[in-house]
Design a protein around this motif. Structure first.
Motif, mmCIF file in Angstrom:
data_model
loop_
_atom_site.group_PDB
_atom_site.id
_atom_site.type_symbol
_atom_site.label_atom_id
_atom_site.label_comp_id
_atom_site.label_asym_id
_atom_site.label_seq_id
_atom_site.Cartn_x
_atom_site.Cartn_y
_atom_site.Cartn_z
ATOM 1 N N ASN A 43 -0.404 11.131 -3.998
ATOM 2 C CA ASN A 43 -1.693 10.930 -2.694
ATOM 3 C C ASN A 43 -0.794 10.341 -1.417
ATOM 4 O O ASN A 43 -0.764 10.389 0.004
ATOM 5 C CB ASN A 43 -2.106 9.568 -3.265
ATOM 6 C CG ASN A 43 -3.801 11.167 -4.091
ATOM 7 O OD1 ASN A 43 -3.818 11.269 -3.530
ATOM 8 N ND2 ASN A 43 -3.581 10.620 -5.062
ATOM 9 N N VAL A 44 0.500 8.447 -1.786
ATOM 10 C CA VAL A 44 1.409 8.646 -0.712
ATOM 11 C C VAL A 44 2.266 9.562 0.008
ATOM 12 O O VAL A 44 1.402 9.370 1.264
ATOM 13 C CB VAL A 44 1.939 7.250 -1.595
ATOM 14 C CG1 VAL A 44 2.963 6.333 -0.727
ATOM 15 C CG2 VAL A 44 1.430 6.095 -1.904
ATOM 16 N N HIS A 45 2.863 10.371 -0.468
ATOM 17 C CA HIS A 45 3.609 11.175 0.157
ATOM 18 C C HIS A 45 2.893 12.197 0.546
ATOM 19 O O HIS A 45 3.338 12.838 1.465
ATOM 20 C CB HIS A 45 5.143 11.424 -0.652
ATOM 21 C CG HIS A 45 5.668 10.259 -1.637
ATOM 22 N ND1 HIS A 45 6.426 9.909 -0.847
ATOM 23 C CD2 HIS A 45 6.008 9.518 -1.933
ATOM 24 C CE1 HIS A 45 6.901 8.763 -1.135
ATOM 25 N NE2 HIS A 45 7.424 8.709 -2.069
ATOM 26 N N SER A 46 1.930 12.354 0.534
ATOM 27 C CA SER A 46 1.035 13.717 0.590
ATOM 28 C C SER A 46 -0.119 13.252 2.262
ATOM 29 O O SER A 46 -0.250 14.060 2.403
ATOM 30 C CB SER A 46 0.200 14.473 0.261
ATOM 31 O OG SER A 46 -0.580 13.493 -0.893
ATOM 32 N N ARG A 47 0.508 12.145 2.543
ATOM 33 C CA ARG A 47 -0.529 11.307 3.242
ATOM 34 C C ARG A 47 -0.668 12.327 4.478
ATOM 35 O O ARG A 47 -1.197 12.994 5.721
ATOM 36 C CB ARG A 47 -0.223 9.725 3.774
ATOM 37 C CG ARG A 47 -0.596 9.089 2.104
ATOM 38 C CD ARG A 47 -0.975 7.500 2.945
ATOM 39 N NE ARG A 47 -1.477 6.347 1.792
ATOM 40 C CZ ARG A 47 -0.792 5.188 1.623
ATOM 41 N NH1 ARG A 47 0.472 4.875 2.748
ATOM 42 N NH2 ARG A 47 -0.913 4.782 0.794
ATOM 43 N N LYS A 48 0.819 12.420 5.091
ATOM 44 C CA LYS A 48 1.008 13.294 6.234
ATOM 45 C C LYS A 48 1.179 14.908 6.386
ATOM 46 O O LYS A 48 1.056 15.818 7.139
ATOM 47 C CB LYS A 48 2.373 12.589 6.648
ATOM 48 C CG LYS A 48 2.603 11.584 7.395
ATOM 49 C CD LYS A 48 3.878 10.590 7.768
ATOM 50 C CE LYS A 48 4.020 9.612 8.077
ATOM 51 N NZ LYS A 48 4.692 8.572 8.944
ATOM 52 N N SER A 49 0.622 15.385 4.925
ATOM 53 C CA SER A 49 1.025 16.907 5.117
ATOM 54 C C SER A 49 -0.756 17.032 5.147
ATOM 55 O O SER A 49 -1.260 16.654 3.918
ATOM 56 C CB SER A 49 1.809 17.268 3.807
ATOM 57 O OG SER A 49 2.817 17.033 3.961
ATOM 58 N N LYS A 57 -0.688 9.074 -7.710
ATOM 59 C CA LYS A 57 -0.933 7.939 -7.095
ATOM 60 C C LYS A 57 0.008 8.502 -5.976
ATOM 61 O O LYS A 57 0.085 7.797 -4.556
ATOM 62 C CB LYS A 57 -0.593 6.183 -7.653
ATOM 63 C CG LYS A 57 -2.035 5.981 -7.917
ATOM 64 C CD LYS A 57 -2.046 4.564 -8.520
ATOM 65 C CE LYS A 57 -3.437 3.997 -9.521
ATOM 66 N NZ LYS A 57 -3.396 2.908 -10.109
ATOM 67 N N ASP A 67 0.355 -0.970 -0.027
ATOM 68 C CA ASP A 67 0.293 0.182 -0.088
ATOM 69 C C ASP A 67 0.990 1.165 -0.189
ATOM 70 O O ASP A 67 0.136 2.168 -0.436
ATOM 71 C CB ASP A 67 -0.562 0.392 1.363
ATOM 72 C CG ASP A 67 -1.654 -1.411 1.009
ATOM 73 O OD1 ASP A 67 -2.252 -1.432 -0.298
ATOM 74 O OD2 ASP A 67 -2.423 -1.552 1.878
ATOM 75 N N ASP A 68 2.101 0.958 0.551
ATOM 76 C CA ASP A 68 3.015 2.384 0.826
ATOM 77 C C ASP A 68 3.657 2.212 -1.008
ATOM 78 O O ASP A 68 4.169 3.345 -0.835
ATOM 79 C CB ASP A 68 4.048 2.300 1.303
ATOM 80 C CG ASP A 68 3.560 2.036 2.908
ATOM 81 O OD1 ASP A 68 2.287 2.656 3.097
ATOM 82 O OD2 ASP A 68 3.656 1.091 3.909
#
Length: 647
Positions: A340-346, A337, A160-161
């Motif tokens: 979306n993965v790297h901006s989860r924490k922002s 995609k 998923d990552d």
């Protein structure tokens, strides 16, 4: 002082104190540390006078009590006559005599002789342990594997990552499924793959995929770098390979990940050591362990490399690396995609559209996109935003693609004007030629090593490159020099186009020597032949005749000259637009693609941003994405005018 340095200093201080203490103890003799030495003649006089009542003999030393009760020591001369004379005198005077055995005194003598040797041996072991990194790689562990077992405590990564490389994920998901449920495949005669090779450009997620396999499979996962096998000692690498596979067999089923396998897996016979070369011995052992007489059931090797072409053919055959998975640069859907993965924490602002950002980042790898998201978050935090806005992403993208702004750089009005006309030339020619990538942004603010820059961005990923595109690209690249000559004359042209000339020459040579786009030169890959010839030091290989070289240079020069002439003609025919854009760049410094169109039409580039016309002039449009046809990274050097060399 760091904790590690403090421990090292403390160790050496303690070691020095212990050595000095032991030296003092054994150099002064056993039991004589608190006694005073007297001459042998004084000792005889005291015995003769009757003041000595007790004597303790220890080899050549004689310890006795003086008249005042103090302990005194003297050394008995060697020789039988002295010994008999002393014994007779002591007996006559009634002195109590005791003696230590030779074994008792010899122990300390032997220890004092061996102690320096023992200290040297211990010091040698300590230094060898430090040189080899401690632990398994210590003085007695040269050949031990340096593979580390990863557990979920190190940060579990799952599929998923991992985004943007769906085909590679599918290939490796089957390996994970095989480890989880081998009966599903074995009942049909299927065998577990012995190895999977991940190949692709840097930053595309090969190591991340390996970590995801470890997180999904739930089996032991060993990781090691290819350079960890090679040492200056012959045979160490092969020994480490054997030890690594022994550990893996004990933990089977398991996965062993070798990162940068090209460090040990290059073609054999290419070096000067032949079969005795340490690296080749290591590779030979790796080949045997992966597919030799002994089966390694349940041990899967996953390796990653950026250079599949340099690997030994025996390493790539089925039975060793059964699956060779290409991990390419992501396309537009993959980039979205990954965003979306790297901006989860922002926390993202309401104006952020990740699809628009993905369209504006063609050619970026997963690592580049992760860096883009991080730079945007840093920029938002720097100005005190509560969330990351689209403008933050735009500024971060400009910084990554074009370099950081150098607003503190002092430029004269003449330098700014020449830079503006130079960049305007690139932009006008790029707009007039249909096969050029659309102009994304033009600026005369120094960025990186350039005084100004024109960026062109393709909207779609480029899969092919055509001859007419190449000619028009060369024309756009040479437009900066043409603009300077049109405006200022040939005698005042600057050194700014040096980067343009390099780019145009590289593109023209590729068209002529590699892509077969010259009818005169023909469909022969001269560039690869020339590279192989030079890599061999000019000996052997395929050489190019002098006539062919001359023909190639003529064609390269013709391509560049034709591009320059085309750019010169376009700027002459559209001189008014060229002049308007140059003046607009002098006034606004930075213009996006849509704003350039407005300036050419004589409109206010920011007039439609706000009804009251209060928009700030230095705020670029964040939704201006070029519309074009063209898988390459943005042309970072298009129009990059380099500063003049200092005298």
């Amino acid at each position: 002082m760091p904790v590690g340095n403090a421990r090292n200093v403390a160790f050496w201080v303690v070691l020095l104190v212990v050595v000095m203490t032991l030296f003092n103890v054994f150099s002064n003799g056993s039991g004589a540390g608190n006694s005073s030495a007297v001459p042998y003649s004084d000792f005889l006089n005291q015995v003769e006078s009757g003041s000595v009542t007790r004597v303790e003999l220890d080899g050549e030393n004689a310890t006795f009590s003086g008249s005042d009760g103090t302990e005194l020591v003297t050394i008995i001369p060697t020789g039988a006559e002295y010994s008999s004379e002393l014994s007779q005198m002591l007996v006559e005077k009634g002195v109590e005599v005791t003696a230590k055995t030779r074994e008792e005194s010899g122990f300390f003598s032997l220890l004092s002789l061996l102690l320096p040797v023992l200290i040297l041996i211990g010091f040698w072991f300590f230094m060898m342990n430090r040189m080899q990194g401690g632990g398994k790689g210590g003085a007695m562990g040269f050949g031990k594997s340096r593979a580390r077992m990863l557990t979920e405590a190190h940060g579990r990564v799952t599929f998923d990552d991992v985004a943007g490389i769906d085909e590679a994920k599918e290939e490796l998901e089957e390996v994970v499924e095989f480890l989880r449920n081998p009966q599903k495949f074995s009942r049909l005669g299927g065998k577990i793959p012995k190895g999977a090779l991940l190949e692709g450009p840097p930053g595309t997620g090969k190591t991340l995929l390996a970590r995801a396999i470890a997180g999904e499979a739930g089996v032991p996962f060993f990781t090691i770098s290819g350079s960890d096998f090679v040492e200056m000692f012959v045979g160490v690498g092969a020994s480490r390979v054997r030890d690594m596979f022994e550990q893996a067999k004990k933990n089977a089923p398991c996965i062993v990940f070798i990162d940068e396998i090209d460090a040990v897996g290059r073609h054999r016979g290419a070096g000067h050591g032949g079969g005795n070369d340490e690296r080749e011995q290591t590779l030979n052992q790796l080949l045997v362990e992966m597919d030799g007489f002994e089966a390694n059931e349940g041990v899967i090797i996953v390796a990653a490399t950026n250079r599949k072409d340099v690997l030994d053919p025996a390493l790539l055959r089925p039975g060793r690396f059964d699956r060779q998975v290409t991990v390419p640069l992501p396309d537009i859907k993959g980039r979205e995609k990954i965003l979306n993965v790297h901006s989860r924490k922002s926390p993202l602002g309401p104006d952020v559209d990740l699809r628009i950002i993905a369209r504006g980042t063609p050619g970026m790898s997963g690592a580049d996109i992760a860096n883009l998201v991080n730079e945007a978050a840093l920029m938002a935090a720097r100005v005190g935003h509560r969330f990351v806005t689209m403008l933050d992403f735009e500024k971060a993208k400009d910084k990554i693609m074009m370099g950081a702004e150098r607003r503190s750089m002092v430029l004269t009005d003449d330098q700014k004007e020449k830079t503006a006309y130079h960049e305007a030339g690139h932009a006008i020619v790029g707009l007039k030629l249909p096969k050029c990538d659309p102009v994304y942004k033009a600026t005369i603010i120094p960025r990186g090593g350039a005084l100004g820059m024109v960026m062109s961005l393709p909207e779609m990923d480029r899969l092919q490159f055509f001859k007419d595109e190449g000619h028009q690209k060369i024309a756009m690249t040479m437009a900066g020099k043409a603009a300077e000559i049109i405006k200022y004359g040939g005698d005042t042209v600057s050194s700014g186009p040096v980067g343009d000339i390099q780019q145009a020459s590289s593109l023209a040579r590729s068209m002529v020597m590699r892509w077969g786009m010259s009818d005169k030169v023909g469909n022969i890959d001269y560039q690869e032949a020339a590279a192989g010839y030079m890599s061999n030091g000019g000996a052997g290989g395929f050489s190019i005749s002098a006539k062919t070289k001359e023909l190639i240079e003529e064609e390269v020069k013709r391509f560049i000259d034709d591009g320059y002439d085309l750019a010169y003609k376009i700027l002459k025919d559209n001189y008014d637009e060229f002049e308007k854009l140059a003046q607009g760049l002098l006034e606004y410094e930075t213009l996006t693609g849509e704003e350039i169109e407005k300036v050419i039409r004589g409109e206010d580039p920011y007039g439609d941003d706000d009804d009251d016309g209060s928009a700030e002039k230095d705020t670029p449009s964040v939704t201006a994405i070029p519309k074009t046809r063209s898988k390459v990274k943005p042309e970072e050097g298009d129009g990059g005018m380099e500063p003049e060399p200092s005298a």
